[in-house]
Design a protein around this motif. Structure first.
Motif, PDB file in Angstrom:
ATOM      1  N   PHE A  56      -5.961  -6.847  -2.533  1.00  0.00           N
ATOM      2  CA  PHE A  56      -6.825  -6.002  -1.712  1.00  0.00           C
ATOM      3  C   PHE A  56      -6.044  -5.487  -0.505  1.00  0.00           C
ATOM      4  O   PHE A  56      -5.191  -6.184   0.042  1.00  0.00           O
ATOM      5  CB  PHE A  56      -8.038  -6.800  -1.211  1.00  0.00           C
ATOM      6  CG  PHE A  56      -9.022  -7.158  -2.285  1.00  0.00           C
ATOM      7  CD1 PHE A  56     -10.217  -6.474  -2.424  1.00  0.00           C
ATOM      8  CD2 PHE A  56      -8.752  -8.190  -3.180  1.00  0.00           C
ATOM      9  CE1 PHE A  56     -11.122  -6.800  -3.412  1.00  0.00           C
ATOM     10  CE2 PHE A  56      -9.654  -8.526  -4.166  1.00  0.00           C
ATOM     11  CZ  PHE A  56     -10.839  -7.828  -4.285  1.00  0.00           C
ATOM     12  N   ALA A  57      -6.377  -4.284  -0.098  1.00  0.00           N
ATOM     13  CA  ALA A  57      -5.805  -3.713   1.115  1.00  0.00           C
ATOM     14  C   ALA A  57      -6.940  -3.107   1.923  1.00  0.00           C
ATOM     15  O   ALA A  57      -8.010  -2.799   1.392  1.00  0.00           O
ATOM     16  CB  ALA A  57      -4.765  -2.640   0.785  1.00  0.00           C
ATOM     17  N   GLY A  58      -6.709  -2.966   3.225  1.00  0.00           N
ATOM     18  CA  GLY A  58      -7.710  -2.339   4.067  1.00  0.00           C
ATOM     19  C   GLY A  58      -7.895  -0.884   3.686  1.00  0.00           C
ATOM     20  O   GLY A  58      -7.061  -0.298   2.981  1.00  0.00           O
ATOM     21  N   PRO A  59      -8.977  -0.251   4.123  1.00  0.00           N
ATOM     22  CA  PRO A  59      -9.281   1.125   3.707  1.00  0.00           C
ATOM     23  C   PRO A  59      -8.196   2.124   4.071  1.00  0.00           C
ATOM     24  O   PRO A  59      -8.057   3.149   3.404  1.00  0.00           O
ATOM     25  CB  PRO A  59     -10.600   1.431   4.431  1.00  0.00           C
ATOM     26  CG  PRO A  59     -10.713   0.411   5.511  1.00  0.00           C
ATOM     27  CD  PRO A  59     -10.007  -0.806   5.023  1.00  0.00           C
ATOM     28  N   GLU A  60      -7.436   1.827   5.095  1.00  0.00           N
ATOM     29  CA  GLU A  60      -6.391   2.769   5.523  1.00  0.00           C
ATOM     30  C   GLU A  60      -4.994   2.299   5.120  1.00  0.00           C
ATOM     31  O   GLU A  60      -3.998   2.942   5.449  1.00  0.00           O
ATOM     32  CB  GLU A  60      -6.440   2.954   7.054  1.00  0.00           C
ATOM     33  CG  GLU A  60      -7.784   3.409   7.578  1.00  0.00           C
ATOM     34  CD  GLU A  60      -8.217   4.731   6.959  1.00  0.00           C
ATOM     35  OE1 GLU A  60      -7.353   5.579   6.697  1.00  0.00           O
ATOM     36  OE2 GLU A  60      -9.434   4.899   6.738  1.00  0.00           O
ATOM     37  N   ASP A  61      -4.905   1.175   4.447  1.00  0.00           N
ATOM     38  CA  ASP A  61      -3.598   0.589   4.140  1.00  0.00           C
ATOM     39  C   ASP A  61      -3.132   0.977   2.746  1.00  0.00           C
ATOM     40  O   ASP A  61      -3.919   1.155   1.833  1.00  0.00           O
ATOM     41  CB  ASP A  61      -3.649  -0.941   4.222  1.00  0.00           C
ATOM     42  CG  ASP A  61      -3.996  -1.422   5.621  1.00  0.00           C
ATOM     43  OD1 ASP A  61      -3.660  -0.706   6.570  1.00  0.00           O
ATOM     44  OD2 ASP A  61      -4.585  -2.510   5.742  1.00  0.00           O
ATOM     45  N   ASP A  62      -1.815   1.084   2.602  1.00  0.00           N
ATOM     46  CA  ASP A  62      -1.197   1.208   1.293  1.00  0.00           C
ATOM     47  C   ASP A  62      -0.727  -0.176   0.849  1.00  0.00           C
ATOM     48  O   ASP A  62      -0.513  -1.067   1.671  1.00  0.00           O
ATOM     49  CB  ASP A  62       0.011   2.160   1.343  1.00  0.00           C
ATOM     50  CG  ASP A  62      -0.433   3.612   1.424  1.00  0.00           C
ATOM     51  OD1 ASP A  62      -1.497   3.917   0.865  1.00  0.00           O
ATOM     52  OD2 ASP A  62       0.289   4.410   2.044  1.00  0.00           O
ATOM     53  N   LEU A  63      -0.578  -0.352  -0.462  1.00  0.00           N
ATOM     54  CA  LEU A  63      -0.051  -1.611  -0.974  1.00  0.00           C
ATOM     55  C   LEU A  63       1.460  -1.628  -0.754  1.00  0.00           C
ATOM     56  O   LEU A  63       2.170  -0.757  -1.264  1.00  0.00           O
ATOM     57  CB  LEU A  63      -0.382  -1.756  -2.459  1.00  0.00           C
ATOM     58  CG  LEU A  63      -1.874  -1.834  -2.797  1.00  0.00           C
ATOM     59  CD1 LEU A  63      -2.075  -1.780  -4.308  1.00  0.00           C
ATOM     60  CD2 LEU A  63      -2.488  -3.087  -2.232  1.00  0.00           C
ATOM     61  N   PRO A  64       1.976  -2.586  -0.012  1.00  0.00           N
ATOM     62  CA  PRO A  64       3.405  -2.582   0.353  1.00  0.00           C
ATOM     63  C   PRO A  64       4.278  -3.164  -0.759  1.00  0.00           C
ATOM     64  O   PRO A  64       4.103  -4.322  -1.145  1.00  0.00           O
ATOM     65  CB  PRO A  64       3.444  -3.479   1.593  1.00  0.00           C
ATOM     66  CG  PRO A  64       2.255  -4.387   1.465  1.00  0.00           C
ATOM     67  CD  PRO A  64       1.227  -3.653   0.672  1.00  0.00           C
ATOM     68  N   PRO A  65       5.226  -2.402  -1.313  1.00  0.00           N
ATOM     69  CA  PRO A  65       6.084  -2.913  -2.379  1.00  0.00           C
ATOM     70  C   PRO A  65       6.835  -4.181  -1.992  1.00  0.00           C
ATOM     71  O   PRO A  65       6.979  -5.097  -2.805  1.00  0.00           O
ATOM     72  CB  PRO A  65       7.051  -1.750  -2.647  1.00  0.00           C
ATOM     73  CG  PRO A  65       6.323  -0.541  -2.175  1.00  0.00           C
ATOM     74  CD  PRO A  65       5.505  -0.987  -1.012  1.00  0.00           C
ATOM     75  N   ALA A  66       7.317  -4.239  -0.743  1.00  0.00           N
ATOM     76  CA  ALA A  66       8.098  -5.409  -0.322  1.00  0.00           C
ATOM     77  C   ALA A  66       7.254  -6.672  -0.353  1.00  0.00           C
ATOM     78  O   ALA A  66       7.727  -7.748  -0.750  1.00  0.00           O
ATOM     79  CB  ALA A  66       8.661  -5.173   1.083  1.00  0.00           C
ATOM     80  N   LYS A  67       5.988  -6.561   0.035  1.00  0.00           N
ATOM     81  CA  LYS A  67       5.119  -7.738   0.035  1.00  0.00           C
ATOM     82  C   LYS A  67       4.766  -8.148  -1.400  1.00  0.00           C
ATOM     83  O   LYS A  67       4.666  -9.338  -1.710  1.00  0.00           O
ATOM     84  CB  LYS A  67       3.855  -7.456   0.836  1.00  0.00           C
ATOM     85  CG  LYS A  67       2.974  -8.681   1.041  1.00  0.00           C
ATOM     86  CD  LYS A  67       2.030  -8.513   2.216  1.00  0.00           C
ATOM     87  CE  LYS A  67       2.765  -8.593   3.543  1.00  0.00           C
ATOM     88  NZ  LYS A  67       1.843  -8.613   4.702  1.00  0.00           N
ATOM     89  N   ILE A  68       4.581  -7.174  -2.272  1.00  0.00           N
ATOM     90  CA  ILE A  68       4.312  -7.493  -3.677  1.00  0.00           C
ATOM     91  C   ILE A  68       5.499  -8.234  -4.286  1.00  0.00           C
ATOM     92  O   ILE A  68       5.333  -9.250  -4.977  1.00  0.00           O
ATOM     93  CB  ILE A  68       4.010  -6.205  -4.463  1.00  0.00           C
ATOM     94  CG1 ILE A  68       2.667  -5.616  -4.016  1.00  0.00           C
ATOM     95  CG2 ILE A  68       4.001  -6.473  -5.963  1.00  0.00           C
ATOM     96  CD1 ILE A  68       2.335  -4.276  -4.651  1.00  0.00           C
TER      97      ILE A  68
END
Length: 581
Positions: A77-89
């Protein structure tokens, strides 16, 4: 099979007492958990949702690992304004071994919205290294809406695959897959984890959807709905509603997919429904509804397969008679013979043995057949001997469960797999017993235990000279083929592939060995399941010249017992076909 619990519904329960929760999950025979995680900072208004921070997951890692639970996928899940961060994945993959990241369809229900969202997901997937994949999940809106005659969810999946395959691959193909690596498939840019409950709610033919999209589905998510008095659908416990669990399960088994139970519709309490659903999953592992059988013979030198006959029922475990024209198999609890030249089958009269399973062998002179038979409603299989033309069976093993696999070439003894309780635990070992009648006093024959390793030992079969017994064992972690002296000494491993190898059968001339193989990840090492992708391998008796002959859809019942032809050139096997929408 790999079963898991999706942790949105019981997430807060897990927070309260993680160790107790994970212990119960493990005791209910699940192997996987699927948490819901925030990709970024958790919004303050969502702090009570059962969506964990990465810090929470880190604190729980030693506890779920203690109970042998794994995380292969998570809902991200990400916040409504957030993108999914590749580095964190990628960091989640490195720290927890998570390879599949499930993301919502974001309720995309328009053509323009799906196209834009698919492009965003393709860019993200292109930044992630193998074996990481993104899986699209469906909710209410995208299951109800239609675009070009498809659900918006399926249209979005089409959009995600339309650009081909992961950048860097030498080919492009519309499906998102191509056979250019060791697995036979390129990494999908974006795959799917469909929620079968929402598909049903949206009016989709669930079984047809699954098979239509089989190449891009990587796991299944179970939610269930029942019809209320007013005709509306309401969420209910899994297995209590309208979802065809058998059809979904057979699809997942055939595709070797992990399956996750959604507990949001729990009707009692989470723990009770988690246990009940685990029991339901386990009850379906041997399901063979809507299955046809195909009796085949394979040339061991060329790999050429000839289909002899197709059956609209289950037949199993062919034995080949010395006349070269007759094959024996079990079906519907009875033993049958099939005359190849006449394309004709005949049921063999077997007295009280009317529930024979797929463990039966012929005497060295082929005048008798030994069968494994269970009293109806039990799994207490015992071994009997009767004339090969039919007649009154004679009990050989008063103890059960006993599953026959070998008859010594001198005709004096049988070898079998037996489940026996020892020190309060159930062990599965290889035993032998005299095939001759008991003495005049009527004393029972005594069985001799040949293996004692803490493992699942099965499939014992004598080689043609009677000096060795071949068998399969999980003692190295995977199921592998072993060989030992007839008295149980000198147990030696013969196969070493990263796969599960079952049931070694030695040709009459003693020059070849054939066995059935399952993948490493598709099932547990001690599982021998039906209706899966399997293969047949051959080797010389010393383990050399090891090679794969063919791949086919089969498993349980295909080659449980020796099925070599008298000329040692061909062997019989049963392939299966799952009839689905």
């Amino acid at each position: 099979m790999r079963f898991g619990v999706q942790l949105f519904g019981p997430g807060n329960l897990c927070r309260e007492n993680p160790e107790r929760f994970f212990k119960l999950i493990s005791e209910a025979c699940y192997q996987l958990i699927e948490p819901c995680l925030w990709a970024g900072e958790r919004p303050e208004e969502a702090k009570d949702l059962p969506v964990w921070t990465i810090e929470e997951l880190t604190s729980m890692q030693p506890l779920y690992q203690k109970y042998n639970l794994k995380i292969l996928s998570c809902h991200l899940f990400a916040g409504p304004e957030d993108d999914l961060p590749p580095a964190k994945i990628q960091k989640l993959y490195e720290d927890f071994g998570i390879t599949s990241f499930v993301i919502a369809g974001h309720s995309e229900t328009t053509r323009e919205g799906c196209l834009a969202y698919a492009e965003k997901l393709r860019r993200l997937a292109g930044e992630l290294p193998s074996p990481i994949r993104l899986l699209l999940h469906n909710g209410l809106e995208e299951s109800l809406a239609r675009i070009d005659g498809k659900t918006a969810y399926e249209f979005l999946l089409d959009c995600c695959a339309s650009s081909g395959i992961r950048p860097g691959s030498p080919k492009s193909c519309v499906s998102g897959f191509c056979p250019d690596n060791d697995t036979g498939f390129c990494q999908a840019i974006v795959g799917a984890q469909p929620d079968v409950g929402w598909l049903l709610y949206g009016g989709e033919d669930v079984e047809a959807f699954l098979w239509r999209n089989k190449d891009r589905i990587f796991s299944l998510h179970y939610k269930d709905f029942a019809k209320k008095e007013d005709g509306a659908l309401a969420e209910t416990a899994i297995g209590k509603g309208l979802i065809d669990m058998k059809a979904c399960f057979q699809f997942a088994r055939a595709m070797e997919l992990p399956q996750f139970a959604d507990m949001d519709g729990s009707e009692n309490d989470f723990l009770t429904d988690i246990q009940n659903t685990g029991q339901l999953f386990r009850s379906l592992t041997q399901c063979r509804d809507n299955t046809r059988s195909i009796l085949c013979i394979c040339d061991s030198e060329t790999g050429e397969v000839t289909k002899l006959r197709e059956f609209d029922r289950i037949i199993e475990a062919p034995n080949w008679l010395k006349d070269g024209d007759t094959i024996i198999y079990n079906s519907e609890g009875y033993i049958w013979n099939y005359r190849i030249s006449e394309d004709r089958e005949c049921k063999i009269p077997s007295g009280e043995c009317t529930n024979c399973n797929n463990d039966h062998v012929l005497s060295p002179d082929h005048s008798q057949i030994a069968v494994s038979h269970s009293q109806p409603g039990t799994w207490e299989s015992k071994i009997y001997i009767l004339p090969v033309t039919g007649g009154t069976p004679r009990l050989v093993t008063p103890k059960g469960p006993s599953y026959l696999h070998g008859w010594s070439p001198d005709g004096k003894e049988l070898a079998y797999c037996a489940f026996r309780e020892k020190d309060g635990a159930l062990s599965v070992d290889i035993y032998s017993i005299s095939a001759e009648k008991g003495n005049e006093s009527g004393q029972e024959q005594e069985e001799k235990q040949l293996t004692g390793h803490a493992a699942f030992n099965d499939g014992p079969e004598y080689d043609p000279d009677g000096k060795h017994i071949w068998f399969n064992s999980t003692r190295t972690g995977l199921m592998q083929i072993w060989k030992m002296d007839r008295d149980g000494e000198n147990q030696t491993q013969m196969t070493f592939e990263e796969q599960n190898n079952w049931f070694a059968h030695v040709s009459p001339d003693g020059k070849k060995v054939v066995n059935l193989s399952y993948s490493k990840e598709g099932l547990d090492a001690d599982e021998h399941l039906p209706n899966m992708q399997v293969s047949l391998w051959t080797m010389k008796p010393d383990g050399t010249d090891r090679k794969k002959l063919l791949d086919f859809f089969g498993g349980q019942g295909s080659v449980n017992v020796n099925s070599w032809s008298p000329d040692s050139r061909r062997f019989a096997f049963v392939a299966y076909e799952l009839m689905h929408r």
